[in-house]
Motif scaffolding. Structure first.
Motif, PDB file in Angstrom:
ATOM      1  N   ASN A 101     -14.350   0.470   3.728  1.00  0.00           N
ATOM      2  CA  ASN A 101     -15.214   1.178   4.696  1.00  0.00           C
ATOM      3  C   ASN A 101     -16.181   2.152   4.020  1.00  0.00           C
ATOM      4  OD1 ASN A 101     -16.204   1.598   7.217  1.00  0.00           O
ATOM      5  ND2 ASN A 101     -14.632   3.028   7.843  1.00  0.00           N
ATOM      6  N   ILE A 107      -3.375  13.647   5.441  1.00  0.00           N
ATOM      7  CA  ILE A 107      -4.018  12.408   4.991  1.00  0.00           C
ATOM      8  C   ILE A 107      -5.322  12.237   5.772  1.00  0.00           C
ATOM      9  CG2 ILE A 107      -3.792   9.909   4.782  1.00  0.00           C
ATOM     10  CD1 ILE A 107      -0.721  10.376   4.794  1.00  0.00           C
ATOM     11  N   ILE A 108      -6.402  12.029   5.049  1.00  0.00           N
ATOM     12  CA  ILE A 108      -7.696  11.849   5.700  1.00  0.00           C
ATOM     13  C   ILE A 108      -8.261  10.488   5.305  1.00  0.00           C
ATOM     14  CG2 ILE A 108     -10.028  12.780   5.937  1.00  0.00           C
ATOM     15  CD1 ILE A 108      -8.874  15.503   5.116  1.00  0.00           C
ATOM     16  N   THR A 109      -8.671   9.691   6.292  1.00  0.00           N
ATOM     17  CA  THR A 109      -9.324   8.408   5.996  1.00  0.00           C
ATOM     18  C   THR A 109     -10.518   8.234   6.913  1.00  0.00           C
ATOM     19  OG1 THR A 109      -8.079   7.102   7.587  1.00  0.00           O
ATOM     20  CG2 THR A 109      -7.124   7.286   5.404  1.00  0.00           C
ATOM     21  N   ASN A 110     -11.405   7.313   6.543  1.00  0.00           N
ATOM     22  CA  ASN A 110     -12.497   7.025   7.476  1.00  0.00           C
ATOM     23  C   ASN A 110     -12.353   5.639   8.103  1.00  0.00           C
ATOM     24  OD1 ASN A 110     -13.302   5.484   5.301  1.00  0.00           O
ATOM     25  ND2 ASN A 110     -15.445   5.998   5.519  1.00  0.00           N
ATOM     26  N   ILE A 111     -11.127   5.141   8.152  1.00  0.00           N
ATOM     27  CA  ILE A 111     -10.843   3.912   8.901  1.00  0.00           C
ATOM     28  C   ILE A 111     -10.007   4.281  10.124  1.00  0.00           C
ATOM     29  CG2 ILE A 111     -11.087   2.238   7.047  1.00  0.00           C
ATOM     30  CD1 ILE A 111      -8.120   2.516   6.514  1.00  0.00           C
ATOM     31  N   GLU A 112      -9.814   3.322  11.026  1.00  0.00           N
ATOM     32  CA  GLU A 112      -9.180   3.654  12.306  1.00  0.00           C
ATOM     33  C   GLU A 112      -7.682   3.918  12.201  1.00  0.00           C
ATOM     34  OE1 GLU A 112     -11.415   1.018  12.517  1.00  0.00           O
ATOM     35  OE2 GLU A 112     -12.921   1.804  13.890  1.00  0.00           O
ATOM     36  N   ILE A 116       0.846  -1.192   0.000  1.00  0.00           N
ATOM     37  CA  ILE A 116       0.000   0.000   0.000  1.00  0.00           C
ATOM     38  C   ILE A 116       0.883   1.243   0.000  1.00  0.00           C
ATOM     39  CG2 ILE A 116      -1.740   1.313   1.270  1.00  0.00           C
ATOM     40  CD1 ILE A 116      -2.766  -1.393   2.301  1.00  0.00           C
ATOM     41  N   VAL A 140     -12.967   9.576  10.009  1.00  0.00           N
ATOM     42  CA  VAL A 140     -13.789  10.743   9.695  1.00  0.00           C
ATOM     43  C   VAL A 140     -15.242  10.320   9.469  1.00  0.00           C
ATOM     44  CG1 VAL A 140     -14.190  12.476   7.897  1.00  0.00           C
ATOM     45  CG2 VAL A 140     -11.912  12.132   8.790  1.00  0.00           C
ATOM     46  N   ARG A 141     -16.165  11.068  10.019  1.00  0.00           N
ATOM     47  CA  ARG A 141     -17.599  10.808   9.832  1.00  0.00           C
ATOM     48  C   ARG A 141     -18.283  12.087   9.361  1.00  0.00           C
ATOM     49  NH1 ARG A 141     -18.177   5.952  12.940  1.00  0.00           N
ATOM     50  NH2 ARG A 141     -16.437   4.970  11.899  1.00  0.00           N
ATOM     51  N   PHE A 142     -19.325  11.900   8.570  1.00  0.00           N
ATOM     52  CA  PHE A 142     -20.116  13.044   8.108  1.00  0.00           C
ATOM     53  C   PHE A 142     -21.504  12.963   8.715  1.00  0.00           C
ATOM     54  CE2 PHE A 142     -16.916  12.637   4.876  1.00  0.00           C
ATOM     55  CZ  PHE A 142     -16.648  13.924   4.499  1.00  0.00           C
ATOM     56  N   GLU A 189     -24.941   7.728   3.369  1.00  0.00           N
ATOM     57  CA  GLU A 189     -25.781   8.551   4.227  1.00  0.00           C
ATOM     58  C   GLU A 189     -26.929   9.129   3.404  1.00  0.00           C
ATOM     59  OE1 GLU A 189     -25.343  12.458   6.633  1.00  0.00           O
ATOM     60  OE2 GLU A 189     -23.474  11.337   6.680  1.00  0.00           O
ATOM     61  N   LEU A 233      -9.384   9.783   1.526  1.00  0.00           N
ATOM     62  CA  LEU A 233     -10.849   9.807   1.624  1.00  0.00           C
ATOM     63  C   LEU A 233     -11.446  10.169   0.263  1.00  0.00           C
ATOM     64  CD1 LEU A 233     -13.088   9.752   4.002  1.00  0.00           C
ATOM     65  CD2 LEU A 233     -13.143  12.200   3.634  1.00  0.00           C
ATOM     66  N   MET A 285     -14.769  20.375   5.569  1.00  0.00           N
ATOM     67  CA  MET A 285     -13.538  19.602   5.676  1.00  0.00           C
ATOM     68  C   MET A 285     -12.317  20.508   5.768  1.00  0.00           C
ATOM     69  SD  MET A 285     -14.190  16.285   3.342  1.00  0.00           S
ATOM     70  CE  MET A 285     -12.516  15.806   3.164  1.00  0.00           C
ATOM     71  N   THR A 303     -12.634   5.003   2.006  1.00  0.00           N
ATOM     72  CA  THR A 303     -11.200   5.219   1.923  1.00  0.00           C
ATOM     73  C   THR A 303     -10.654   4.461   0.715  1.00  0.00           C
ATOM     74  OG1 THR A 303     -11.079   5.440   4.310  1.00  0.00           O
ATOM     75  CG2 THR A 303      -9.035   4.981   3.173  1.00  0.00           C
ATOM     76  N   ILE A 330      -4.035   4.344   9.351  1.00  0.00           N
ATOM     77  CA  ILE A 330      -3.593   4.648   7.996  1.00  0.00           C
ATOM     78  C   ILE A 330      -2.680   3.504   7.578  1.00  0.00           C
ATOM     79  CG2 ILE A 330      -2.229   6.254   6.612  1.00  0.00           C
ATOM     80  CD1 ILE A 330      -3.542   8.437   8.394  1.00  0.00           C
ATOM     81  N   PRO A 331      -3.059   2.759   6.556  1.00  0.00           N
ATOM     82  CA  PRO A 331      -2.313   1.561   6.191  1.00  0.00           C
ATOM     83  C   PRO A 331      -0.833   1.840   5.973  1.00  0.00           C
ATOM     84  CG  PRO A 331      -4.335   1.688   4.951  1.00  0.00           C
ATOM     85  CD  PRO A 331      -4.213   2.964   5.699  1.00  0.00           C
ATOM     86  N   TYR A 355     -19.174   7.811   1.126  1.00  0.00           N
ATOM     87  CA  TYR A 355     -17.758   8.090   1.358  1.00  0.00           C
ATOM     88  C   TYR A 355     -17.030   6.828   1.804  1.00  0.00           C
ATOM     89  CZ  TYR A 355     -19.227   8.907   6.280  1.00  0.00           C
ATOM     90  OH  TYR A 355     -19.760   8.807   7.533  1.00  0.00           O
ATOM     91  N   SER A 371      -3.332   6.225   1.053  1.00  0.00           N
ATOM     92  CA  SER A 371      -4.782   6.068   1.211  1.00  0.00           C
ATOM     93  C   SER A 371      -5.409   7.449   1.339  1.00  0.00           C
ATOM     94  CB  SER A 371      -5.088   5.229   2.443  1.00  0.00           C
ATOM     95  OG  SER A 371      -4.423   5.763   3.557  1.00  0.00           O
TER      96      SER A 371
END
Lengths: 146, 104
Positions: free
Chosen positions: A115, B2-7, A53, B80-82, A119, A58, B62, A141, B9-10, A139, A56
């Motif tokens: 993920n 870097i923005i992700t919506n997982i817990e 990887i 991240v959550r919306f 919404e 959003l 954002m 990742t 960053i790989p 949305y 990553s």
């Protein structure tokens, strides 16, 4: 007589233009879904494979879509008898698929999208509690690999 | 940033947490767009004006979130959550929140 014309014209216009728009939309959705078949989009929180990887990011996609007047009248009638409101079912189905497609277009070059969250919000609520238009926001990742 | 919506960053390691960062915007639609939307309500189809309006507003929310994270010294935002809520008739609040972290 004039009153009847005023009531019937939007219904007729809605029926004609609405069904054409829906047919074209489904056609374009199906075409683009075929194009993006190779890009796995999953709701798992971890990547399928942790190797290689590079980055990553959003990615987002949204769409606001409105139901036509004919279908709104139809749905109003359904409210009396109950049962599946098919006209709204196709509306949300189209909107969800379109939002996911836009998300995939945003993720150019990605190897997968993880993920995925969807919404739903209804905007432009009219007084009688019927939905005028809905927004679907997707949305997730995007994972990029070497 | 870097923005992700997982817990996580790989392939990167989180070394520091800065707590929750958030950003929000409240937007109202303008009359011209409303008029077009009224027409579209008869014919059906996508309301492009609203789609753009909402995506612009989310982008701004954002940006505010990233600015807050930067001021804390973070270089990434995870989980991240919306969320969307309608504050008043014709206005919507778009809220975005996440956890600011430092990665190496």
């Amino acid at each position: 007589m004039v009153d009847i014309i005023f009531i019937l014209t939007p219904i007729l216009l809605g029926y004609i233009f609405g069904s054409i728009a829906e047919k074209n939309h489904y056609k374009s959705i199906q075409e683009r879904e075929k194009k993006f078949m190779r890009l796995p989009t999953i709701s798992l929180k971890t990547p399928l494979n942790p190797d290689n990887i590079t980055r990553s990011r959003l990615v987002v996609g949204n769409v606001v879509i409105s139901v036509d007047y004919f279908k709104r009248v139809l749905a109003g009638l359904k409210n009396i008898f109950g049962g599946n409101v098919t006209s709204y079912e196709t509306l949300v189905d189209r909107a969800r698929r379109e939002a996911i497609l836009r998300l995939k277009e945003d993720a150019k070059g990605a190897s997968e999208i993880i993920n995925l969250k969807l919404e739903t919000s209804s905007i432009n609520k009219s007084a009688k509690g019927t939905i005028g238009s809905i927004e679907i926001f997707a949305y997730g990742t995007a994972i990029y690999r070497k | 940033m870097i923005i992700t919506n997982i817990e996580s960053i790989p392939n990167r390691k989180i070394v520091d947490h800065f707590g929750v960062v958030s950003g929000s915007t409240v937007r109202a639609k303008h009359v011209g767009r409303d008029l077009m939307a009224g027409l579209k309500n008869v014919f059906g189809g996508e309301l492009k004006g609203y789609t753009e309006l909402l995506s612009e507003s989310r982008e701004e929310a954002m940006d505010r979130m990233t600015a807050q994270a930067k001021s804390l010294g973070a270089n990434a935002i995870v989980n991240v959550r919306f969320s969307t809520s309608s504050v008043a008739a014709g206005a919507a609040e778009l809220y975005v929140y996440g956890t600011a972290v430092k990665i190496v």
